[in-house]
Motif scaffolding. Structure first.
Motif, mmCIF file in Angstrom:
data_model
loop_
_atom_site.group_PDB
_atom_site.id
_atom_site.type_symbol
_atom_site.label_atom_id
_atom_site.label_comp_id
_atom_site.label_asym_id
_atom_site.label_seq_id
_atom_site.Cartn_x
_atom_site.Cartn_y
_atom_site.Cartn_z
ATOM 1 N N SER A 8 0.886 -1.296 0.014
ATOM 2 C CA SER A 8 -0.078 0.070 0.150
ATOM 3 C C SER A 8 0.866 1.116 -0.076
ATOM 4 N N ARG A 9 2.063 1.174 0.643
ATOM 5 C CA ARG A 9 2.964 2.470 0.621
ATOM 6 C C ARG A 9 3.437 2.591 -0.800
ATOM 7 N N GLY A 10 3.809 1.867 -1.475
ATOM 8 C CA GLY A 10 4.096 2.124 -2.929
ATOM 9 C C GLY A 10 3.084 2.710 -3.729
ATOM 10 N N THR A 11 1.571 1.732 -3.670
ATOM 11 C CA THR A 11 0.697 2.481 -4.312
ATOM 12 C C THR A 11 0.512 3.743 -4.061
ATOM 13 N N ILE A 12 0.551 4.181 -2.501
ATOM 14 C CA ILE A 12 0.185 5.775 -2.403
ATOM 15 C C ILE A 12 1.326 6.543 -2.828
ATOM 16 N N GLY A 13 2.823 5.939 -2.798
ATOM 17 C CA GLY A 13 3.995 6.850 -3.261
ATOM 18 C C GLY A 13 3.711 7.022 -4.667
ATOM 19 N N TYR A 14 3.341 6.042 -5.606
ATOM 20 C CA TYR A 14 3.237 6.105 -7.055
ATOM 21 C C TYR A 14 2.046 7.143 -7.330
ATOM 22 N N LEU A 19 0.133 12.415 -9.403
ATOM 23 C CA LEU A 19 -0.447 13.718 -9.091
ATOM 24 C C LEU A 19 0.389 14.796 -9.108
ATOM 25 N N GLY A 20 1.572 14.670 -8.600
ATOM 26 C CA GLY A 20 2.604 15.893 -8.536
ATOM 27 C C GLY A 20 2.864 16.141 -9.916
ATOM 28 N N LEU A 21 3.285 15.208 -10.675
ATOM 29 C CA LEU A 21 3.926 15.143 -11.902
ATOM 30 C C LEU A 21 2.837 16.012 -12.858
ATOM 31 N N ILE A 22 1.578 15.510 -12.949
ATOM 32 C CA ILE A 22 0.611 16.111 -13.684
ATOM 33 C C ILE A 22 0.221 17.632 -13.508
ATOM 34 N N TYR A 23 0.280 17.893 -12.318
ATOM 35 C CA TYR A 23 0.258 19.061 -11.541
ATOM 36 C C TYR A 23 1.227 20.104 -12.036
ATOM 37 N N ILE A 24 2.505 19.549 -12.261
ATOM 38 C CA ILE A 24 3.690 20.427 -12.714
ATOM 39 C C ILE A 24 3.592 20.554 -14.130
ATOM 40 N N VAL A 25 3.359 19.309 -14.855
ATOM 41 C CA VAL A 25 3.159 19.640 -16.415
ATOM 42 C C VAL A 25 1.965 20.393 -16.824
ATOM 43 N N ARG A 26 0.869 20.318 -16.120
ATOM 44 C CA ARG A 26 -0.062 21.090 -16.594
ATOM 45 C C ARG A 26 0.173 22.661 -16.513
ATOM 46 N N GLY A 27 0.974 23.031 -15.058
ATOM 47 C CA GLY A 27 1.311 24.282 -14.873
ATOM 48 C C GLY A 27 2.071 25.004 -15.832
ATOM 49 N N ILE A 28 3.322 23.989 -16.210
ATOM 50 C CA ILE A 28 4.097 24.391 -17.370
ATOM 51 C C ILE A 28 3.304 24.539 -18.707
ATOM 52 N N GLY A 29 2.464 23.702 -19.062
ATOM 53 C CA GLY A 29 1.734 23.815 -20.101
ATOM 54 C C GLY A 29 1.003 24.981 -20.290
ATOM 55 N N ASP A 30 0.092 25.390 -19.103
ATOM 56 C CA ASP A 30 -0.822 26.620 -19.153
ATOM 57 C C ASP A 30 -0.107 27.800 -19.281
ATOM 58 N N ILE A 31 1.382 27.886 -19.295
ATOM 59 C CA ILE A 31 2.100 29.104 -19.364
ATOM 60 C C ILE A 31 2.749 28.964 -20.820
ATOM 61 N N SER A 32 3.166 27.746 -21.268
ATOM 62 C CA SER A 32 4.025 27.838 -22.446
ATOM 63 C C SER A 32 3.475 26.946 -23.735
ATOM 64 N N SER A 33 2.532 25.929 -23.254
ATOM 65 C CA SER A 33 2.207 24.988 -24.256
ATOM 66 C C SER A 33 0.725 24.519 -24.023
ATOM 67 N N GLU A 34 -0.243 24.668 -24.941
ATOM 68 C CA GLU A 34 -1.478 24.228 -24.645
ATOM 69 C C GLU A 34 -1.536 22.878 -24.636
ATOM 70 N N ALA A 35 -0.915 22.322 -25.960
ATOM 71 C CA ALA A 35 -0.828 20.918 -26.191
ATOM 72 C C ALA A 35 -0.298 20.022 -25.013
ATOM 73 N N LEU A 36 0.707 20.522 -24.271
ATOM 74 C CA LEU A 36 1.298 19.898 -23.054
ATOM 75 C C LEU A 36 0.226 19.994 -21.802
ATOM 76 N N SER A 37 -0.351 21.081 -21.650
ATOM 77 C CA SER A 37 -1.615 21.065 -20.830
ATOM 78 C C SER A 37 -2.485 19.976 -20.829
ATOM 79 N N LEU A 38 -2.837 19.696 -21.989
ATOM 80 C CA LEU A 38 -4.218 18.926 -22.574
ATOM 81 C C LEU A 38 -3.868 17.484 -22.477
ATOM 82 N N ILE A 39 -2.375 17.093 -22.316
ATOM 83 C CA ILE A 39 -2.228 15.718 -22.108
ATOM 84 C C ILE A 39 -2.457 15.324 -20.761
ATOM 85 N N THR A 40 -2.723 16.309 -19.623
ATOM 86 C CA THR A 40 -3.000 15.869 -18.341
ATOM 87 C C THR A 40 -4.293 15.939 -17.811
#
Length: 349
Positions: A8-14, A19-40
């Motif tokens: 369960s620890r591994g499941t929560i960690g993954y 979640l953190g990864l898609i949050y960061i990618v979405r934040g970068i995409g909102d600023i620089s690339s619409e396509a990058l934001s749409l894949i999250t």
């Protein structure tokens, strides 16, 4: 992730890492690339524009992707062995290292993976905001929300005000892994694993001290990493890079406030473990009152109900030594009371 990991620890960690990864990618995409934001998922569902555009296609696409993931999950669940994940766990070493001879080493070993995950995540989180500094004027022209969040201090540039706001927000988030280090002690106790130590010549103070020391070190490490991530990304996109010193000093100025949160967690685990989750509610209140206070037009005195509310807008304002001393003393008092309670109370009490 529950099919990939055998714990369960591994499941929560993954899950949190994703979640953190898609949050960061979405934040970068909102600023620089619409396509990058749409894949999250976060960026995709935001394109529904409820009450404005009322677009249905993001909901339909998200629902279709959810169904596809569900089909894949059912298939993986059917082919994997029970009580095992598709990613096999690596066998540990045959002999324990010298670090495991004490409670601190044991606490560090148990939480090594989450610490590494949080360290990488907080560095990337800081870097994601640092990448905005290359075109910060344009960013604020298109974001009314962040304009409301900025501290209103005359005589300072937009960049300096943004740094102060980001540092305070990152400090509150960095308190999460520090508190998790203390909460792990409660988790080990609930799982009946602490008894193996207490049944031998291991004092309770040393056991709790190991987790508490780890929480303090993690709090300091996360602040340094977020400051380095923010500075390194900003330096790569700015013509005149920000100095590392003021950013690092500003991040560490919040360390006493973070120690108060760690002390509160230690107090609750030591005295009233049944309600230890209250510290998460208090941290959420802190984020709401300090970070979102300006946008929500919350009275300033409400932010003062949290330790972070007494830290000025660093690095624009100087931190009073009195505030630092009082915060450290309060944190120590909470920790001492936590030690006393943990020493006297019944396990599972």
């Amino acid at each position: 992730f529950a099919q990939l990991s055998d714990t369960s620890r591994g499941t929560i960690g993954y899950s949190f890492a994703f979640l953190g990864l898609i949050y960061i990618v979405r934040g970068i995409g909102d600023i620089s690339s619409e396509a990058l934001s749409l894949i999250t998922p976060l960026g995709l569902i935001n394109r529904a524009q409820p009450y404005v555009g009322n677009h249905w296609w993001p909901l339909l696409v998200t629902l279709a992707l959810s169904g596809l993931v569900a089909v894949v999950v059912l298939r993986l669940n059917a082919v994997r062995d029970l009580e095992a994940g598709l990613i096999p766990a690596k066998p540990g070493p045959k002999n324990a290292s010298g670090l495991l001879r004490g409670p601190f080493g044991l606490a560090l070993r148990l939480q090594k993976t989450p610490i590494i995950g949080w360290a990488v995540g907080m560095f990337i989180f800081g870097a994601s905001y640092g990448s905005i500094f290359g075109d910060i004027e344009k960013f604020f022209e298109t974001s009314d929300f962040y304009q409301q969040l900025l501290p209103s201090i005359e005589g300072f540039s937009l960049t300096e005000q943004f740094v102060a706001m980001i540092i305070s927000m990152l400090a509150i988030i960095s308190a999460i892994p520090a508190i998790l280090m203390i909460m792990k002690l409660r988790g080990e106790e609930t799982a009946n694993r602490t008894e193996h130590l207490l049944a031998r010549a291991v004092p309770r103070i040393k056991i709790m001290g190991g987790y508490l020391m780890l929480g303090i070190l993690v709090a300091a490490a996360m602040q340094v990493l977020t400051a380095l991530g923010l500075w390194s990304a900003a330096a790569s996109v700015m013509d005149e890079p920000l100095a590392l010193g003021p950013i690092l000093q500003g991040a560490l100025a919040y360390l006493p406030a973070m120690l108060i949160m760690v002390g509160l967690a230690a107090l609750l685990v030591g005295v009233a473990p049944g309600v230890a989750s209250v510290c998460w509610i208090y941290l959420a209140f802190t984020f709401f009152a300090v970070y979102l206070g300006a946008a929500m037009q919350i009275p300033e005195w409400i932010g003062k109900l949290t330790p972070f509310g007494h830290i000025p807008n660093v690095p624009m304002e100087e931190v009073s030594s009195v505030v630092i001393i009082i915060s450290v003393v309060l944190a120590l008092v909470l920790m001492v009371l936590g030690f006393a309670g943990y020493r006297r109370r019944d396990i599972h009490g």
